[in-house]
Design a protein around this motif. Structure first.
Motif, PDB file in Angstrom:
ATOM      1  N   LEU A 214      55.667  46.878  49.372  1.00  0.00           N
ATOM      2  CA  LEU A 214      56.579  46.871  48.225  1.00  0.00           C
ATOM      3  C   LEU A 214      56.672  45.459  47.659  1.00  0.00           C
ATOM      4  N   ILE A 215      56.790  44.462  48.533  1.00  0.00           N
ATOM      5  CA  ILE A 215      56.770  43.051  48.134  1.00  0.00           C
ATOM      6  C   ILE A 215      55.841  42.345  49.111  1.00  0.00           C
ATOM      7  N   PRO A 216      54.542  42.360  48.852  1.00  0.00           N
ATOM      8  CA  PRO A 216      53.573  41.860  49.826  1.00  0.00           C
ATOM      9  C   PRO A 216      53.573  40.348  50.022  1.00  0.00           C
ATOM     10  N   THR A 217      53.874  39.572  48.973  1.00  0.00           N
ATOM     11  CA  THR A 217      53.910  38.117  49.096  1.00  0.00           C
ATOM     12  C   THR A 217      55.145  37.595  48.368  1.00  0.00           C
ATOM     13  N   ALA A 218      55.450  36.325  48.596  1.00  0.00           N
ATOM     14  CA  ALA A 218      56.582  35.706  47.910  1.00  0.00           C
ATOM     15  C   ALA A 218      56.393  35.727  46.395  1.00  0.00           C
ATOM     16  N   GLY A 219      55.156  35.746  45.940  1.00  0.00           N
ATOM     17  CA  GLY A 219      54.880  35.788  44.513  1.00  0.00           C
ATOM     18  C   GLY A 219      55.157  37.128  43.863  1.00  0.00           C
ATOM     19  N   HIS A 220      55.402  38.166  44.674  1.00  0.00           N
ATOM     20  CA  HIS A 220      55.622  39.509  44.138  1.00  0.00           C
ATOM     21  C   HIS A 220      57.096  39.883  44.009  1.00  0.00           C
ATOM     22  N   VAL A 221      58.009  38.925  44.112  1.00  0.00           N
ATOM     23  CA  VAL A 221      59.433  39.262  44.070  1.00  0.00           C
ATOM     24  C   VAL A 221      59.873  39.846  42.728  1.00  0.00           C
ATOM     25  N   PRO A 222      59.500  39.306  41.570  1.00  0.00           N
ATOM     26  CA  PRO A 222      59.990  39.883  40.313  1.00  0.00           C
ATOM     27  C   PRO A 222      59.670  41.380  40.207  1.00  0.00           C
ATOM     28  N   GLN A 223      60.592  42.122  39.657  1.00  0.00           N
ATOM     29  CA  GLN A 223      60.490  43.587  39.651  1.00  0.00           C
ATOM     30  C   GLN A 223      59.197  44.097  39.024  1.00  0.00           C
ATOM     31  N   MET A 237      58.218  50.176  40.361  1.00  0.00           N
ATOM     32  CA  MET A 237      59.174  49.304  39.679  1.00  0.00           C
ATOM     33  C   MET A 237      60.598  49.838  39.809  1.00  0.00           C
ATOM     34  N   GLU A 238      60.744  51.156  39.711  1.00  0.00           N
ATOM     35  CA  GLU A 238      62.073  51.754  39.873  1.00  0.00           C
ATOM     36  C   GLU A 238      62.592  51.537  41.292  1.00  0.00           C
ATOM     37  N   GLU A 239      61.746  51.819  42.282  1.00  0.00           N
ATOM     38  CA  GLU A 239      62.143  51.639  43.676  1.00  0.00           C
ATOM     39  C   GLU A 239      62.425  50.172  43.982  1.00  0.00           C
ATOM     40  N   LYS A 240      61.604  49.318  43.418  1.00  0.00           N
ATOM     41  CA  LYS A 240      61.748  47.887  43.667  1.00  0.00           C
ATOM     42  C   LYS A 240      63.049  47.353  43.063  1.00  0.00           C
ATOM     43  N   GLY A 241      63.408  47.842  41.889  1.00  0.00           N
ATOM     44  CA  GLY A 241      64.660  47.426  41.273  1.00  0.00           C
ATOM     45  C   GLY A 241      65.860  47.762  42.144  1.00  0.00           C
TER      46      GLY A 241
END
Length: 288
Positions: A214-223, A237-241
């Motif tokens: 879902l968030i594989p690296t620190a660079g993937h934090v933004p939704q 994107m919905e799940e991540k939000g």
């Protein structure tokens, strides 16, 4: 209970594939690419020692594929599962349970190895039980064309043939089967693949979430920073939000499986939404 980071090995993938439609000028700030547009990634597992239980979350690529296969993934560095288990005083035979967030090859390949005469396969953890869920198992063993190359039969079917495969219920109602007293919940997400499982672990006075893909690296934090590998990117994107809101509300720390350089991340709310705050090692936070 104690937590240990186990780096199982490092590889590279195309940065564009890892960030989908996000422009390179943005993602390369956190994940710089080489001359072939490849970015550095890891396969970091989390080892939980809880009483007599030694539970490993995911187990990397393994080493049974041929050179042609691994040539696609540009392996680098000298990390491997055995080396990093040994650093904390463990060997594979000590592992009692292997919890698999999902069955893509870079998360479960290390679960199965060649047998002694290389005529077939056997579990790489002979004393462990393997844990997935039935809905994801069906998804993996009857794969769609998009994911077929990620679900390798030799990684998956030998778990069942060995008698060491177990299914967790969806949703989980508190009984994990392998460790009923474990202070852990599971978040299920479907955007990357069906019923991916994210362990939520209460440890000391903190909550650590194994962020998997879902968030594989620190660079993937933004939704909106979603991988091109996801089967349902809008759902991701919905799940991540929703997940990012949980992280802010509950001050979760993210354990980063695919970040080659950072183990843990904290988050903060900004005028642009949830963003990375700081990165840490487990030792920074828990002091061992």
């Amino acid at each position: 209970m104690k937590l240990y980071p186990i780096q199982c090995g490092k590889f590279k993938l195309d940065g564009g594939a890892m960030f989908g439609v996000v422009p390179k000028s943005l993602w390369e700030r956190t994940n710089p690419a080489d001359e072939r547009n490849l970015i550095e990634l890891g396969t970091r597992s989390l080892l939980m020692e809880d009483g007599k239980k030694l539970i490993l979350i995911d187990c990397g690529l393994g080493n049974k594929q041929d050179d042609k296969f691994f040539g696609h993934y540009s392996l680098w560095g000298d990390d491997n599962l055995d080396k990093n288990l040994k650093k904390f005083g463990f060997v594979r035979d000590d592992i009692t349970d292997v919890f698999l967030t999902h069955l893509h090859f870079d998360h479960c390949g290390g679960a199965i190895e060649w047998n002694a005469d290389r005529t077939g396969y056997q579990p790489a953890f002979k004393n462990a039980q393997f844990w997935t869920n039935e809905e994801h198992w069906k998804w993996a063993t009857e794969p769609n064309p998009r994911e077929k190359a990620s679900f390798l039969k030799e990684n998956i079917l030998p778990m069942q043939e060995s008698g060491q495969l177990n299914f967790l219920p969806t949703p989980i109602t508190g009984n994990y089967g392998f460790a009923p007293d474990l202070k852990m919940d599971v978040i299920f997400v479907d955007g990357h693949t069906e019923k991916q499982m994210l362990p939520v672990i209460r440890y000391q006075d903190k909550t650590v979430v194994f962020a998997a893909d879902l968030i594989p690296t620190a660079g993937h934090v933004p939704q909106v920073y979603v991988m091109g590998y996801d089967t349902r990117p809008l759902l991701t994107m919905e799940e991540k939000g929703k997940f990012l809101k949980q992280c802010i509300d509950n001050e979760y720390l993210l354990f980063l499986e695919h970040d080659a350089h950072h183990e843990l991340a904290s988050l903060k709310m900004t005028e642009k939404g949830v963003r990375l705050d700081e990165t840490y090692s487990l030792n920074d936070i828990f002091g061992y």
